[in-house]
Design an enzyme around this catalytic site. Structure first.
Site, PDB file in Angstrom:
ATOM      1  N   GLU A 124       3.888  -5.508   7.551  1.00 66.17           N
ATOM      2  CA  GLU A 124       2.965  -3.971   7.975  1.00 66.17           C
ATOM      3  C   GLU A 124       3.423  -3.942   9.727  1.00 66.17           C
ATOM      4  OE1 GLU A 124       2.368  -6.241   6.039  1.00 66.17           O
ATOM      5  OE2 GLU A 124       0.822  -5.679   4.527  1.00 66.17           O
ATOM      6  N   GLU A 177      -0.175  -9.455  -0.617  1.00 67.76           N
ATOM      7  CA  GLU A 177      -1.365  -9.880  -0.641  1.00 67.76           C
ATOM      8  C   GLU A 177      -2.277  -9.914  -1.871  1.00 67.76           C
ATOM      9  OE1 GLU A 177      -1.860  -6.407   2.380  1.00 67.76           O
ATOM     10  OE2 GLU A 177      -3.136  -7.934   3.410  1.00 67.76           O
ATOM     11  N   GLY A 237       0.754  -5.159   1.021  1.00 66.27           N
ATOM     12  CA  GLY A 237      -0.268  -5.282   0.141  1.00 66.27           C
ATOM     13  C   GLY A 237       0.045  -5.737  -1.314  1.00 66.27           C
ATOM     14  N   ALA A 267       1.024  -1.163   0.098  1.00 59.43           N
ATOM     15  CA  ALA A 267       0.196  -0.142  -0.044  1.00 59.43           C
ATOM     16  C   ALA A 267       0.900   1.266  -0.005  1.00 59.43           C
ATOM     17  CB  ALA A 267      -1.028   0.021   1.072  1.00 59.43           C
TER      18      ALA A 267
HETATM   19  C1  3H9 Z   1       0.381  -2.181   3.512  1.00 63.92           C
HETATM   20  O1  3H9 Z   1       0.847  -2.722   2.473  1.00 63.92           O
HETATM   21  C2  3H9 Z   1      -0.943  -2.206   4.218  1.00 63.92           C
HETATM   22  C3  3H9 Z   1      -1.942  -3.407   3.466  1.00 63.92           C
HETATM   23  O2  3H9 Z   1      -1.634  -4.479   4.134  1.00 63.92           O
HETATM   24  C4  3H9 Z   1      -3.261  -3.160   3.935  1.00 63.92           C
HETATM   25  C5  3H9 Z   1      -3.968  -1.783   3.306  1.00 63.92           C
HETATM   26  C6  3H9 Z   1      -5.329  -1.587   3.561  1.00 63.92           C
HETATM   27  N1  3H9 Z   1       4.752   3.631   0.067  1.00 63.92           N
HETATM   28  O3  3H9 Z   1      13.352   1.792   0.979  1.00 63.92           O
HETATM   29  P1  3H9 Z   1      13.765   2.874  -0.439  1.00 63.92           P
HETATM   30  C7  3H9 Z   1       9.327   4.986  -1.128  1.00 63.92           C
HETATM   31  S1  3H9 Z   1       1.436  -1.331   4.253  1.00 63.92           S
HETATM   32  C8  3H9 Z   1       4.992   4.739  -0.385  1.00 63.92           C
HETATM   33  O4  3H9 Z   1      14.855   3.820   0.015  1.00 63.92           O
HETATM   34  P2  3H9 Z   1      14.899   0.122  -1.222  1.00 63.92           P
HETATM   35  C9  3H9 Z   1      10.571   5.585   0.154  1.00 63.92           C
HETATM   36  O5  3H9 Z   1       9.900   6.290   0.962  1.00 63.92           O
HETATM   37  C10 3H9 Z   1       2.928  -1.504   3.255  1.00 63.92           C
HETATM   38  N2  3H9 Z   1       6.577   4.864  -0.736  1.00 63.92           N
HETATM   39  O6  3H9 Z   1      14.216   1.497  -1.487  1.00 63.92           O
HETATM   40  C11 3H9 Z   1      11.575   5.935  -0.726  1.00 63.92           C
HETATM   41  O7  3H9 Z   1      11.180   7.189  -1.320  1.00 63.92           O
HETATM   42  P3  3H9 Z   1      12.201   8.448  -1.280  1.00 63.92           P
HETATM   43  C12 3H9 Z   1       3.845  -2.420   3.378  1.00 63.92           C
HETATM   44  C13 3H9 Z   1       7.247   3.822  -0.273  1.00 63.92           C
HETATM   45  O8  3H9 Z   1      15.194  -0.134  -2.729  1.00 63.92           O
HETATM   46  C14 3H9 Z   1      11.510   5.122  -2.198  1.00 63.92           C
HETATM   47  O9  3H9 Z   1      10.140   4.404  -2.017  1.00 63.92           O
HETATM   48  N3  3H9 Z   1       5.084  -2.456   2.753  1.00 63.92           N
HETATM   49  C15 3H9 Z   1       6.718   2.631  -0.319  1.00 63.92           C
HETATM   50  O10 3H9 Z   1      16.033   0.340  -0.272  1.00 63.92           O
HETATM   51  C16 3H9 Z   1      12.535   4.145  -2.125  1.00 63.92           C
HETATM   52  O11 3H9 Z   1      12.366   3.345  -0.854  1.00 63.92           O
HETATM   53  C17 3H9 Z   1       6.008  -2.222   3.317  1.00 63.92           C
HETATM   54  O12 3H9 Z   1       6.353  -1.941   4.445  1.00 63.92           O
HETATM   55  C18 3H9 Z   1       5.485   2.371   0.088  1.00 63.92           C
HETATM   56  N4  3H9 Z   1       4.854   1.217   0.356  1.00 63.92           N
HETATM   57  O13 3H9 Z   1      13.957  -0.650  -0.694  1.00 63.92           O
HETATM   58  C19 3H9 Z   1       7.413  -1.850   2.219  1.00 63.92           C
HETATM   59  N5  3H9 Z   1       7.957   1.848  -0.138  1.00 63.92           N
HETATM   60  O14 3H9 Z   1      13.107   7.969  -2.247  1.00 63.92           O
HETATM   61  C20 3H9 Z   1       8.076  -0.669   2.566  1.00 63.92           C
HETATM   62  C21 3H9 Z   1       9.033   2.581  -0.351  1.00 63.92           C
HETATM   63  O15 3H9 Z   1      11.322   9.643  -1.433  1.00 63.92           O
HETATM   64  N6  3H9 Z   1       9.090  -0.432   1.793  1.00 63.92           N
HETATM   65  N7  3H9 Z   1       8.552   3.945  -0.585  1.00 63.92           N
HETATM   66  O16 3H9 Z   1      12.890   8.374  -0.106  1.00 63.92           O
HETATM   67  C22 3H9 Z   1      10.262  -1.200   1.795  1.00 63.92           C
HETATM   68  O17 3H9 Z   1      10.561  -2.000   2.666  1.00 63.92           O
HETATM   69  C23 3H9 Z   1      11.540  -0.822   0.813  1.00 63.92           C
HETATM   70  O18 3H9 Z   1      11.098   0.428   0.384  1.00 63.92           O
HETATM   71  C24 3H9 Z   1      11.529  -1.527  -0.304  1.00 63.92           C
HETATM   72  C25 3H9 Z   1      12.627  -0.895  -1.013  1.00 63.92           C
HETATM   73  C26 3H9 Z   1      12.174  -2.977   0.213  1.00 63.92           C
HETATM   74  C27 3H9 Z   1      10.346  -1.684  -0.801  1.00 63.92           C
END
Ligand code: 3H9
Length: 719
Positions: free
Chosen positions: A123, A103, A100, A61
């Site tokens: 999450e 999911e 998500g 998400a």
């Molecule tokens: C969810 O899914 C809820 C659902 O179950 C239910 C809903 C009803 N959204 O980490 P990085 C941005 S909750 C928005 O440096 P990497 C991040 O801020 C979500 N932005 O890269 C950064 O921005 P900036 C569950 C996001 O390659 C840029 O992307 N998911 C999101 O080292 C690069 O990120 C998670 O918890 C996002 N979801 O790592 C996953 N994700 O360049 C969270 C990233 O402006 N994300 N950004 O600073 C991560 O763990 C890592 O970003 C990922 C990539 C492993 C994907």
């Protein structure tokens, strides 16, 4: 957005397009709903593949949408529509399928992953639970124990583990989309009844109650007051005990509670703060992240005590060649063995073969002549460090970066010992240096942006969260720790016990209270510093040491313990007692309690009842007040820097967002009012005097933490 193209004649290929991680924003969700509908109604399309652009399936998400007014189609019905489709839908997972994103993949009928992909439901680390059906589908697919593990820890798994657990159907080494399209062609027209996970019965373990009880106990123990892991267990229990529809209702209810909790906000703040600290600018306005770091292939570490050994391991594990220098022969031999053992253990833990030995050892400092960067980690003594910097400046090849691992000493003073002070920077690691994630990169007044950039980049390569900070006594972390520890000592004088203070702080969420921590790190460390500062009265134990220094309140309690040889765990006695030196189990010590009583009697202090609230307010608000001073002084550029330092280096509970975020949650006006109250009661404690920036923020209506930088900027421009 999501784009649909037709490939291989009959496969509809839907590509998620939302760089950098294809997060499921409103536009993406709308795109998926529209393209899936189109593909399903197109008679030429026999099966569908969903993939993500730019090498990643989906990061979940869109976290940026949380806390804003949600628009666009909701996730849950969108995923249900995919699962209910009459044509097979295959998820082609490359890079990552997280939250998500996973999911969404679980709503598809098949999942094909690239061997390098990572999957997970993280999450919980954002204070949430997988509320797009993740808590209900995953246990149905892989069983309750494995689902509980993944959902409550949020850990990312490899494609190989995902295959073994049954999360994915196939793993490929080739281009994932090609493999998924081929697969989609092979399953076109086949019945889908057995492929809709929501219709599976959830495997019911025979020892269901015991299993969930144990899981609950485990998360409560590890969560330190965080509520999301508990809700995750409750949601998985619903999967195991309720029909799918009711389980989904329960998932929704639990999510609603979490979503509006302060903890989710704090954890999401931490997520963005961690990323924001890497975009730091120097007071000169130069941005280190736009200044190109120089590559470092070969580094040296000088001084192989505990810190030097840990730093050597961290550098070697990051793939660098390391020259490890220790002038004392015996220490060098011991270090060699210790470093090899640590590297071996590390390789085993990471499941990799121990690499070729990248570390060479020498007792001669001349060995650092041809390295790109040196980290000095000798004993914390200015004269000794000065000498090392003078030597390095002569021996090292031109352009070598010279770094110090000092935890408090003046980086500028060390830089002044060298020919090129612009190449000098602090790299303050935290013990154990190969494990702890935090690195304070201390820029001196003359450090060049490239020097800072190189240290930050090296930190990243070592897997650290690097925060750039200015040069002052104790930098950010240790400078803020001082008033915190000082308040804890004063509380003992006034009637508290180490047990009471520690319990209050541990219930708040610290892994260890201030006294247990002090026993672990050694009381002699602070004693040595206080002696260096001329604060310790010699022979204090036999007399009645004064309780003030230069008009400021001072507690000699720590000095008195050290004079008795009570250095903490290493001597088996400190604020607590231990079964034997080195033992880790702290026990209450009746000696200490009578010592405190005698001390109070000698000084005419009357013990009063102190409650947890006072412990928290005095210790934490004094620390926070110093944080505001650090912002005033420009030592940290924003509250995020301080918060990340405290969360990653000092055990501040992440679900409380860090000290500055926490101050905002409590209410800045309240923090100010309590500081004023305590300062009035203790006018000889300058740390309790509210600082100007805090007053200004309150006067300005206590803006939210993300707006503080504007106020700080204005504050500096008016100085
Ligand atoms: C969810 O899914 C809820 C659902 O179950 C239910 C809903 C009803 N959204 O980490 P990085 C941005 S909750 C928005 O440096 P990497 C991040 O801020 C979500 N932005 O890269 C950064 O921005 P900036 C569950 C996001 O390659 C840029 O992307 N998911 C999101 O080292 C690069 O990120 C998670 O918890 C996002 N979801 O790592 C996953 N994700 O360049 C969270 C990233 O402006 N994300 N950004 O600073 C991560 O763990 C890592 O970003 C990922 C990539 C492993 C994907």
């Amino acid at each position: 957005m999501a784009q649909c193209t037709r490939v291989s004649g009959s496969v509809g290929l839907i590509t998620l397009q939302n760089p950098p991680v294809n997060a499921l924003s409103a536009a993406v969700r709308q795109g998926i709903v529209d393209t899936v509908k189109r593909a399903l109604s197109d008679p030429k399309v026999k099966s569908v593949v969903i993939c993500g652009q730019d090498g990643i399936f989906c990061g979940g998400a869109d976290i940026k949408e949380f806390g804003t007014k949600m628009s666009g189609p909701p996730l849950v019905p969108m995923i249900h529509a995919i699962e209910a489709a009459s044509k097979p839908v295959v998820a082609a997972i490359e890079g990552g399928a997280l939250g998500g994103g996973l999911e969404l993949a679980l709503g598809c009928h098949y999942r094909i992953a690239h061997s390098k992909a990572r999957l997970g439901l993280p999450e919980v680390s954002l204070g949430l639970l997988p509320a797009a059906g993740g808590t209900q589908r995953l246990p149905r697919l892989i069983g309750v124990p494995a689902a509980l593990d993944l959902i409550t820890t949020g850990r990312h798994i490899t494609a190989a583990e995902a295959l073994q657990l049954g999360v994915v159907d196939q793993v490929t080494e080739h281009r994932t989309v090609d493999a998924a399209v081929k697969f989609a062609l092979s399953v076109a027209g086949k019945p889908l009844d057995g492929r809709r996970i929501s219709t599976y019965p959830c495997p019911r373990p025979s020892d269901l109650d015991a299993l969930f009880e144990a899981a609950m106990q485990k998360v409560r123990q590890n969560a330190r007051g965080a509520i999301a892991p508990v809700a995750c267990v409750q949601a998985v229990r619903a999967a195991a005990t309720l029909p799918y529809i009711q389980g989904m209702e329960r998932e929704k209810e639990l999510m609603a509670t979490l979503f509006t909790s302060g903890q989710a906000r704090a954890l999401q703040y931490c997520f963005f703060a961690q990323r924001a600290v890497s975009k730091w600018s120097m007071p000169s306005g130069a941005r280190w992240d736009t200044s190109k770091p120089r590559p470092v292939h070969k580094a040296a570490v000088i001084g192989l005590g505990t810190m030097g050994r840990g730093i050597t391991v961290a550098l070697a594990q990051a793939g660098l060649s390391v020259v490890a220098v220790e002038t004392q022969e015996k220490q060098l031999m011991e270090a060699k063995q210790a470093v090899s053992a640590m590297l071996e253990r590390g390789a085993k833990r990471r499941g990799v073969a121990p690499g070729p030995d990248k570390v060479s050892y020498s007792h001669n400092i001349q060995a650092v002549a041809d390295v790109d960067l040196v980290i000095e980690a000798v004993f914390e003594d200015m004269d000794l460090k000065k000498k090392v910097f003078q030597q390095m400046s002569v021996i090292c090849k031109p352009g070598t970066f010279l770094c110090t691992n000092t935890s408090a000493l003046d980086v500028d003073h060390l830089a002044s010992q060298t020919r090129n002070p612009e190449l000098v920077v602090g790299m303050h690691f935290f013990a154990p240096a190969h494990v702890m994630k935090l690195l304070e990169v201390v820029h001196g007044s003359q450090s060049s942006p490239q020097t800072v950039a190189t240290a930050m980049q090296l930190g990243k390569k070592m897997g650290k969260v690097s925060v750039a900070v200015g040069n002052c006594r104790g930098f950010v972390g240790n400078r803020m720790l001082k008033p915190y520890v000082e308040q804890a000592f004063f509380l003992l004088e006034e009637g508290a016990t180490p047990e009471l203070v520690d319990r209050a702080l541990e219930e708040f969420g610290f892994p260890m209270g201030v006294f247990r921590m002090s026993d672990l790190s050694g009381l002699d460390v602070g004693w040595r510093v206080r002696r260096g500062d001329g604060l310790v009265e010699p022979g204090a134990a036999s007399g009645q040491p004064a309780r003030s220094r230069g008009g400021r309140r001072y507690s000699p309690l720590g000095d008195l313990l050290c004079e008795q040889g009570r250095f903490g765990q290493k001597t088996g006695r400190g604020w607590y007692q231990y079964d034997k030196p080195g033992s880790r189990i702290a026990r209450s010590d009746p000696w200490l309690h009578s010592f405190l009583e005698e001390y109070r009697a000698r000084h005419g202090l009357v013990a009063r009842r102190i409650d947890h609230q006072e412990v928290l307010e005095r210790c934490l608000y004094a620390l926070i007040n110093e944080g505001f001073r650090i912002l005033e002084d420009g030592i940290a550029t924003g509250p995020e820097d301080i918060d990340i330092i405290y969360v990653f280096g000092y055990g501040w509970p992440r679900h409380r967002g860090g000290p500055m975020f926490y101050a905002g949650m409590v209410g800045l006006a309240k923090v100010l009012e309590r500081l004023e109250h305590y300062h009035q009661a203790h006018p000889d404690v300058p740390y309790l005097q509210p600082c100007s920036l805090l007053r200004r923020l309150v006067a300005g209506g206590s803006p939210p933490v993300h707006r503080w930088r504007e106020v700080i900027k204005k504050f500096h421009s008016q100085l």
